[in-house]
Design a protein around this motif. Sequence first.
Motif, mmCIF file in Angstrom:
data_model
loop_
_atom_site.group_PDB
_atom_site.id
_atom_site.type_symbol
_atom_site.label_atom_id
_atom_site.label_comp_id
_atom_site.label_asym_id
_atom_site.label_seq_id
_atom_site.Cartn_x
_atom_site.Cartn_y
_atom_site.Cartn_z
ATOM 1 N N GLN A 103 6.049 12.682 0.757
ATOM 2 C CA GLN A 103 5.085 11.814 0.065
ATOM 3 C C GLN A 103 5.685 10.480 -0.363
ATOM 4 O OE1 GLN A 103 6.264 14.733 -1.100
ATOM 5 N NE2 GLN A 103 6.169 14.872 -3.334
ATOM 6 N N TYR A 104 7.031 10.350 -0.266
ATOM 7 C CA TYR A 104 7.685 9.094 -0.644
ATOM 8 C C TYR A 104 8.253 8.347 0.560
ATOM 9 C CZ TYR A 104 7.407 11.393 -5.185
ATOM 10 O OH TYR A 104 6.965 12.032 -6.309
ATOM 11 N N ASP A 105 7.876 8.753 1.783
ATOM 12 C CA ASP A 105 8.451 8.136 2.970
ATOM 13 C C ASP A 105 7.904 6.735 3.225
ATOM 14 O OD1 ASP A 105 10.251 8.376 5.190
ATOM 15 O OD2 ASP A 105 8.513 8.551 6.510
ATOM 16 N N GLY A 106 6.772 6.391 2.632
ATOM 17 C CA GLY A 106 6.299 5.010 2.657
ATOM 18 C C GLY A 106 5.587 4.566 3.910
ATOM 19 N N VAL A 107 5.007 5.499 4.672
ATOM 20 C CA VAL A 107 4.299 5.129 5.895
ATOM 21 C C VAL A 107 2.802 5.049 5.600
ATOM 22 C CG1 VAL A 107 3.809 5.707 8.294
ATOM 23 C CG2 VAL A 107 6.055 6.221 7.319
ATOM 24 N N ALA A 108 2.284 3.830 5.574
ATOM 25 C CA ALA A 108 0.869 3.630 5.260
ATOM 26 C C ALA A 108 -0.004 4.314 6.304
ATOM 27 C CB ALA A 108 0.550 2.146 5.204
ATOM 28 N N GLY A 109 -0.976 5.076 5.833
ATOM 29 C CA GLY A 109 -1.899 5.755 6.734
ATOM 30 C C GLY A 109 -1.447 7.125 7.163
ATOM 31 N N LEU A 110 -0.197 7.492 6.862
ATOM 32 C CA LEU A 110 0.306 8.816 7.243
ATOM 33 C C LEU A 110 0.809 9.584 6.030
ATOM 34 C CD1 LEU A 110 0.877 10.656 9.724
ATOM 35 C CD2 LEU A 110 3.225 9.768 9.684
ATOM 36 N N THR A 111 1.673 8.982 5.235
ATOM 37 C CA THR A 111 2.216 9.675 4.068
ATOM 38 C C THR A 111 1.673 9.130 2.752
ATOM 39 O OG1 THR A 111 4.144 8.221 3.795
ATOM 40 C CG2 THR A 111 4.351 10.040 5.355
ATOM 41 N N GLN A 112 1.052 7.963 2.768
ATOM 42 C CA GLN A 112 0.472 7.390 1.558
ATOM 43 C C GLN A 112 -0.517 6.301 1.947
ATOM 44 O OE1 GLN A 112 4.271 5.036 0.169
ATOM 45 N NE2 GLN A 112 2.473 3.899 -0.581
ATOM 46 N N ASP A 113 -1.384 5.966 1.013
ATOM 47 C CA ASP A 113 -2.227 4.789 1.187
ATOM 48 C C ASP A 113 -1.364 3.550 0.950
ATOM 49 O OD1 ASP A 113 -4.535 6.294 1.646
ATOM 50 O OD2 ASP A 113 -4.964 6.436 -0.513
ATOM 51 N N PRO A 114 -1.678 2.456 1.641
ATOM 52 C CA PRO A 114 -0.906 1.238 1.371
ATOM 53 C C PRO A 114 -1.117 0.777 -0.067
ATOM 54 C CG PRO A 114 -2.824 0.745 2.734
ATOM 55 C CD PRO A 114 -2.731 2.240 2.657
ATOM 56 N N VAL A 115 -0.088 0.139 -0.599
ATOM 57 C CA VAL A 115 -0.154 -0.394 -1.960
ATOM 58 C C VAL A 115 -0.848 -1.745 -1.888
ATOM 59 C CG1 VAL A 115 1.165 -1.010 -4.011
ATOM 60 C CG2 VAL A 115 2.006 0.796 -2.484
ATOM 61 N N GLU A 116 -2.022 -1.837 -2.463
ATOM 62 C CA GLU A 116 -2.831 -3.047 -2.368
ATOM 63 C C GLU A 116 -2.230 -4.168 -3.219
ATOM 64 O OE1 GLU A 116 -5.382 -3.470 -0.389
ATOM 65 O OE2 GLU A 116 -5.412 -1.395 0.333
ATOM 66 N N PRO A 117 -2.560 -5.418 -2.912
ATOM 67 C CA PRO A 117 -2.092 -6.529 -3.750
ATOM 68 C C PRO A 117 -2.435 -6.302 -5.222
ATOM 69 C CG PRO A 117 -3.072 -7.370 -1.743
ATOM 70 C CD PRO A 117 -3.337 -5.892 -1.744
ATOM 71 N N GLY A 118 -1.457 -6.436 -6.076
ATOM 72 C CA GLY A 118 -1.649 -6.233 -7.506
ATOM 73 C C GLY A 118 -1.449 -4.810 -7.968
ATOM 74 N N ALA A 119 -1.294 -3.856 -7.027
ATOM 75 C CA ALA A 119 -1.169 -2.447 -7.385
ATOM 76 C C ALA A 119 0.296 -2.021 -7.447
ATOM 77 C CB ALA A 119 -1.940 -1.587 -6.386
#
Length: 473
Positions: A103-119
């Motif tokens: 869950q911390y691997d940082g792959v947008a769309g596979l392991t987590q949602d992308p971090v949006e601007p400001g988030a």
Amino acid sequence: MTTDLALARRHFLAGGAALGAAALLPRRPAFAAATEWRELTARPGKASLWEEGGPLADIWGYDGGVPGPVLRIPQGQTLKVRFRNRLEQPTTVHWHGIRIANQYDGVAGLTQDPVEPGAEFEYLVRARDAGTYWYHPHNRSWEQLARGLYGVLIVEEPGAKAYDRDVVLAFDDWRLDGERQIDTASLGAMHDWAHAGRLGNVLTVNARPYLRESARPGERLRLRVLNTANARVLNLRFAGLAPRVIALDGQPVTPHLLEAETLRIAPAQRRDLIVDLPGGEQVFKIDEVSRDPFTACEIVVAGPAAERAAALPDDIALPANPVPKALEMRDALPVDLRMEGGAMGGMREAMLHGERKAMRDLFEAGKVWSFNGIAGSHHDAALFTVARGRTVSMPIVNDTRWPHAIHVHGHHFRVLSRNGEEVTREQWRDTVLMEPEERVEIAFVADNPGKWMIHCHMLEHQAAGMMAWFEVT
């Protein structure tokens, strides 16, 4: 501009794309305690990439700098990172080479949602393996790394060190335009995506156009060499230094001399070297020798001799990491991986989102490479599923006219053979460079549960279809 720098730039421009205040990396940043949160922010910044004191280029950087801060942590501890996105695009942080919780691997769309601007997003990076690693985004990587978004992560081995200090050398190439700014107009160019990837026209080390690293006579240095370029394979010659290799991609190896004092290193790879500097004053130049050689940086040995309270250990070998190395080949899951596509390749069609498409249609969709006949994305089915603890045997064939750097997330693998010949010196890596028409067999123990990417780290190739994922259950 110095003569050496002018020569370096002239030759690099000749081999790169058309020509269209970074701080030095800290030498000894403090360890991040496992109980404290490390704040990390992706935001715009400035860097002088063309020449020292020259025009400032607009970059994207972690904490506004390039490379981002060197993060250090003792082996076995957990780095807690509170990440903030202050860019105009969604992004993530991928901890390259770390056998991390999925869950911390940082792959947008596979392991987590992308971090949006400001988030924000909180990462827990458990450092099971010591060594040299790095961190970078895994959302629009081909653009965000080209703008400067990456940093170095060092996991320190326990015990006494067999060297005086370590020096980070993060090599990168940049495509700058006539205003000495990053050539953003060429980002996403399909010519790059279908050929070698995005190649720059300026080479930097630690984002410096000509790094001069100061050292003391008699010092023993650990050089942590990283290739952070989007796509360029580097050939670096350390003339006169007689480097000894002690680690590949963070994993210790039996120390040995670097053949011909020259290192061939693909994007995303790391190599740790030990060099013993002479007792007198001298300048050692590190050259890029892929085409016409030029000097990329230098080590200036001067001043008073190094002093030590006690002699350094004779044994420079690093302690082993707890990577599972018991490969059960008789019960291994066989997974063939064939790379096809690109300019001058033989690929005529491929599957795209479950539909068979001709090459013209693939090109219009921005997909010109494939794994096993599939121009991949996170939305496709898993390349394979494997039970936790089982060995995976993966013969990989590069059926293209271009080199590729294949990276496996969440695991380290052993390179067993190249073109049918057994690799005599044991190699454990997370990224393997494959030359055109080469066949390489790798194997690893699938011990880390979750969904993991496998892709080419020539980032334009990844974006254009050379990616897949697998699941460890």
